[in-house]
Design a protein around this motif. Structure first.
Motif, short mmCIF file in Angstrom:
data_model
loop_
_atom_site.label_atom_id
_atom_site.label_comp_id
_atom_site.label_asym_id
_atom_site.label_seq_id
_atom_site.Cartn_x
_atom_site.Cartn_y
_atom_site.Cartn_z
N ASN A 284 0.80 -1.23 0.00
CA ASN A 284 0.00 0.00 0.00
C ASN A 284 0.83 1.27 0.00
O ASN A 284 0.34 2.35 0.34
CB ASN A 284 -0.97 0.00 1.19
N ASP A 285 2.09 1.15 -0.35
CA ASP A 285 2.98 2.30 -0.54
C ASP A 285 3.92 1.92 -1.67
O ASP A 285 4.72 0.99 -1.52
CB ASP A 285 3.75 2.61 0.74
N ASN A 286 3.85 2.63 -2.80
CA ASN A 286 4.64 2.18 -3.94
C ASN A 286 4.80 3.28 -4.98
O ASN A 286 4.24 4.37 -4.84
CB ASN A 286 3.99 0.95 -4.59
N CYS A 287 5.58 2.97 -6.00
CA CYS A 287 5.79 3.88 -7.12
C CYS A 287 5.14 3.28 -8.37
O CYS A 287 5.20 2.07 -8.59
CB CYS A 287 7.28 4.09 -7.37
N VAL B 201 9.89 15.97 -8.06
CA VAL B 201 8.98 17.04 -7.64
C VAL B 201 8.38 16.63 -6.29
O VAL B 201 7.77 15.57 -6.18
CB VAL B 201 7.86 17.26 -8.67
N ASP B 202 8.56 17.46 -5.28
CA ASP B 202 8.03 17.17 -3.94
C ASP B 202 6.54 17.48 -3.92
O ASP B 202 6.12 18.63 -3.94
CB ASP B 202 8.76 18.05 -2.90
N MET B 203 5.72 16.43 -3.91
CA MET B 203 4.26 16.59 -3.94
C MET B 203 3.59 15.62 -2.98
O MET B 203 3.99 14.45 -2.89
CB MET B 203 3.71 16.34 -5.35
N ALA B 204 2.57 16.09 -2.27
CA ALA B 204 1.75 15.20 -1.44
C ALA B 204 1.04 14.23 -2.38
O ALA B 204 0.71 14.58 -3.52
CB ALA B 204 0.73 16.01 -0.64
N PRO B 205 0.80 12.99 -1.93
CA PRO B 205 0.20 11.97 -2.80
C PRO B 205 -1.06 12.39 -3.56
O PRO B 205 -1.16 12.11 -4.76
CB PRO B 205 -0.06 10.81 -1.85
N PRO B 206 -2.04 13.08 -2.93
CA PRO B 206 -3.23 13.46 -3.70
C PRO B 206 -2.89 14.36 -4.88
O PRO B 206 -3.44 14.21 -5.98
CB PRO B 206 -4.09 14.20 -2.65
N ASP B 207 -1.97 15.30 -4.68
CA ASP B 207 -1.56 16.20 -5.76
C ASP B 207 -0.76 15.44 -6.81
O ASP B 207 -0.93 15.66 -8.02
CB ASP B 207 -0.73 17.36 -5.21
N CYS C 211 4.90 8.38 -6.78
CA CYS C 211 5.17 7.58 -5.58
C CYS C 211 4.26 8.05 -4.46
O CYS C 211 4.19 9.26 -4.18
CB CYS C 211 6.63 7.69 -5.15
N GLY C 212 3.59 7.13 -3.80
CA GLY C 212 2.68 7.52 -2.72
C GLY C 212 1.96 6.31 -2.15
O GLY C 212 2.39 5.17 -2.32
N TRP C 213 0.83 6.56 -1.52
CA TRP C 213 0.14 5.50 -0.79
C TRP C 213 -1.38 5.70 -0.81
O TRP C 213 -1.89 6.71 -1.29
CB TRP C 213 0.62 5.49 0.67
N GLY C 214 -2.09 4.71 -0.27
CA GLY C 214 -3.53 4.80 -0.05
C GLY C 214 -4.34 5.03 -1.30
O GLY C 214 -4.07 4.50 -2.38
N GLY C 215 -5.38 5.88 -1.17
CA GLY C 215 -6.27 6.16 -2.29
C GLY C 215 -5.54 6.79 -3.46
O GLY C 215 -5.89 6.55 -4.63
#
Length: 320
Positions: free
Chosen positions: A100-103, A153-159, A173-177
């Motif tokens: 649940n955390d991947n690229c 680019v430093d971005m929060a997962p939703p963005d 790269c991020g997690w969840g929804g």
């Protein structure tokens, strides 16, 4: 983080109410108790909840004293904060989630684990200082990809997921929804099992300020006990809990159930063993700190992270 570390953490000797950080679109059993008011009942005080986009923001909120407990903070942001001198401690293992955390790489590029070197020169969205950032760096190291050639680019997962869907990124790269949405437009390089095989562990902790833990040990123990009870309840009463958890996480029941399939919640006994807080976790914190230092993401790692793990409240919870 150095500036954040200098901010004194506000904590009353006898807390009358507390604020707890958590993530939306990150469904966990504790949310059943959150929604039902079971924490307030067990602690005998008002428990406020505040959602965040990344564990780095949780660290900043705990540094300012706005938050006392962070549920499911990633190990990397915890390590970044404590390496900079912030007064934080691991109180328990919140969740293990290699899948649940991947690229995710854009489908059109046709890049897989077999030709991952072609990622050099590509543009990737990564929430810097988080578990996703650590996983990204470790995967690129594994594939021999020169990260210095990439545009990060430093971005929060939703963005990041939104930008990925619009086609302005080569990798997310991020997690969840956010991860689920990104996978509609690309493929992962390594599965959770494959990451585990090469030593990429992905788990979150419940973190607290050391000051709060010392001054409110019983409150913290009761909080951890409720959390452990909800994890145990999930194994037998998931049908009852799922609708409540999904609503609180801001997700459909189907998506929440799909995410939860990839989660493991160690028991109190397991967490206190050598496999976790009793030995392996401090060693893993050190490994992450050393890796980030080698990569130039933090100026220094701590000599040891033993003091960053506090098993006292969890041991007390196990006796309740």
């Amino acid at each position: 983080m150095a500036g954040i570390a200098m901010v004194a953490t506000a904590s009353a000797a006898k807390a009358e109410e507390i604020t707890v950080a958590y993530f939306l679109e990150w469904p966990m059993p504790f949310q059943y108790a959150k929604a039902k008011g079971l924490y307030d009942e067990a602690l005998g005080m008002k428990v406020n909840w505040k959602s965040f986009d990344a564990g780095t923001a949780m660290s900043a909120a705990m540094a300012s004293g706005d938050v006392q407990i962070s549920v499911s903070q990633g190990v990397p942001p915890f390590v970044v904060a404590t390496s900079a001198g912030q007064d934080l401690q691991v109180a328990d293992i919140a969740v293990v989630y290699n899948d649940n955390d991947n690229c995710v790489v854009k489908t059109d590029l046709e890049i897989t684990k077999d030709n991952a070197k072609e990622l050099e020169g590509k543009k990737v969205a990564v929430p810097v200082g988080t578990a996703a950032h650590y996983g990204f760096l470790k995967q690129m190291e594994h594939f021999g990809v020169d990260v210095s050639t990439m545009e990060i680019v430093d971005m929060a997962p939703p963005d990041g997921a939104a930008a990925f869907a619009q086609g302005s990124l080569d990798m997310f790269c991020g997690w969840g929804g956010s991860l689920r949405r990104a996978q509609e437009h690309g493929n992962v390089l390594l599965t959770g099992a494959e990451k585990d095989e090469i030593g990429i562990s992905v788990y979150d902790v419940t973190s607290v300020s050391a000051t709060f833990a010392a001054e409110n040990a019983e409150v913290l123990a009761k909080f951890l006990k409720v959390t452990a009870d909800m994890n145990a309840k999930w194994l037998t009463d998931s049908a009852e809990m799922l609708p409540v958890i999904a609503q609180d996480a801001g997700m459909s029941e189907a998506d929440a159930a799909d995410t939860l399939k990839g989660f493991q919640f160690p028991t109190l006994e397991e967490q206190l063993s050598e496999k976790w807080l009793g030995g392996a976790t401090p060693a893993f914190l050190k490994a992450v700190g050393d890796f980030f230092k080698e990569q130039g993401n933090i100026p220094e790692a701590r000599e040891t992270y033993d003091g960053a793990v506090n098993t006292g409240p969890l041991q007390a919870a196990s006796q309740m």
